[in-house]
Scaffold this active site. Structure first.
Site, PDB file in Angstrom:
ATOM      1  N   GLY A  97       0.816  -1.216   0.000  1.00 34.74           N
ATOM      2  CA  GLY A  97       0.000   0.000   0.000  1.00 34.74           C
ATOM      3  C   GLY A  97       0.848   1.263   0.000  1.00 34.74           C
ATOM      4  O   GLY A  97       0.543   2.237  -0.692  1.00 34.74           O
ATOM      5  N   CYS A  98       1.913   1.243   0.768  1.00 33.53           N
ATOM      6  CA  CYS A  98       2.789   2.417   0.866  1.00 33.53           C
ATOM      7  C   CYS A  98       3.519   2.657  -0.453  1.00 33.53           C
ATOM      8  O   CYS A  98       3.716   3.807  -0.862  1.00 33.53           O
ATOM      9  CB  CYS A  98       3.771   2.246   2.014  1.00 33.53           C
ATOM     10  SG  CYS A  98       2.933   2.068   3.612  1.00 33.53           S
ATOM     11  N   THR A  99       3.893   1.596  -1.121  1.00 34.66           N
ATOM     12  CA  THR A  99       4.546   1.723  -2.421  1.00 34.66           C
ATOM     13  C   THR A  99       3.567   2.266  -3.456  1.00 34.66           C
ATOM     14  O   THR A  99       3.904   3.165  -4.235  1.00 34.66           O
ATOM     15  CB  THR A  99       5.124   0.365  -2.869  1.00 34.66           C
ATOM     16  OG1 THR A  99       6.091  -0.056  -1.896  1.00 34.66           O
ATOM     17  CG2 THR A  99       5.793   0.468  -4.226  1.00 34.66           C
ATOM     18  N   ALA A 151       3.163   6.018  -2.736  1.00 33.58           N
ATOM     19  CA  ALA A 151       4.370   6.770  -3.103  1.00 33.58           C
ATOM     20  C   ALA A 151       4.520   6.856  -4.620  1.00 33.58           C
ATOM     21  O   ALA A 151       4.859   7.919  -5.161  1.00 33.58           O
ATOM     22  CB  ALA A 151       5.602   6.119  -2.478  1.00 33.58           C
TER      23      ALA A 151
END
Length: 153
Positions: free
Chosen positions: A45-47, A50
């Site tokens: 999710g963070c990738t 970003a």
């Protein structure tokens, strides 16, 4: 825990970026800032989030918007994340958890029935005067930029 609201003054902060440089909110006075909080470098999710900001970064810059990502990961972790995904914006290492606590995003999480403390994903849009213009608590990681731009009109 701090409960911030739209229209309130954004808490000032000072933290190291991925290169060990000190970054403060005051440095961005006169610009809009997308301050986004995410749980961990290089997780799915963070990738996605970003990379969405990366893919739309030039358009945001053209509108005078700065992007700052914040997690409790350290500078070295941020450097790897930036290199792996060619991220063009600054990531702040909030290893002492001062920023996540000031913005009220550090809290209890639950994964597979296990409770633990961590960063809750959220995005704060800060105006040119340093006030919180918008808070996004339900972030769509694949469309994070669109969520921001929709709020800004």
């Amino acid at each position: 825990m701090n409960i911030l609201q739209e229209g309130s003054k954004a808490p000032e902060f000072s933290a190291k970026d991925q290169n060990g440089n000190t970054v403060t909110l005051a440095q961005f006075k006169g610009k809009k800032v997308v301050l986004y909080f995410y749980p961990k470098d290089d997780t799915p999710g963070c990738t996605a989030e970003a990379c969405d900001f990366r893919d739309n970064y030039q358009g945001l810059k053209a509108k005078g918007i700065e992007v700052l990502g914040v997690s409790v990961d350290d500078e070295k972790s941020h450097q790897k994340f930036i290199t792996k995904h060619s991220l063009p914006f600054t990531l702040l290492a909030d290893t002492d958890k001062q920023i996540v606590e000031a913005y009220g995003v550090w809290g209890e999480k639950n994964m597979y029935g296990k409770k633990y403390m961590g960063t809750n994903r959220a995005t704060f849009v800060i105006d040119e005067e340093g006030n919180i213009a918008h808070i996004i608590k339900k972030v769509d990681t694949k469309n994070a930029t669109a969520q921001v731009l929709e709020l800004l009109g």
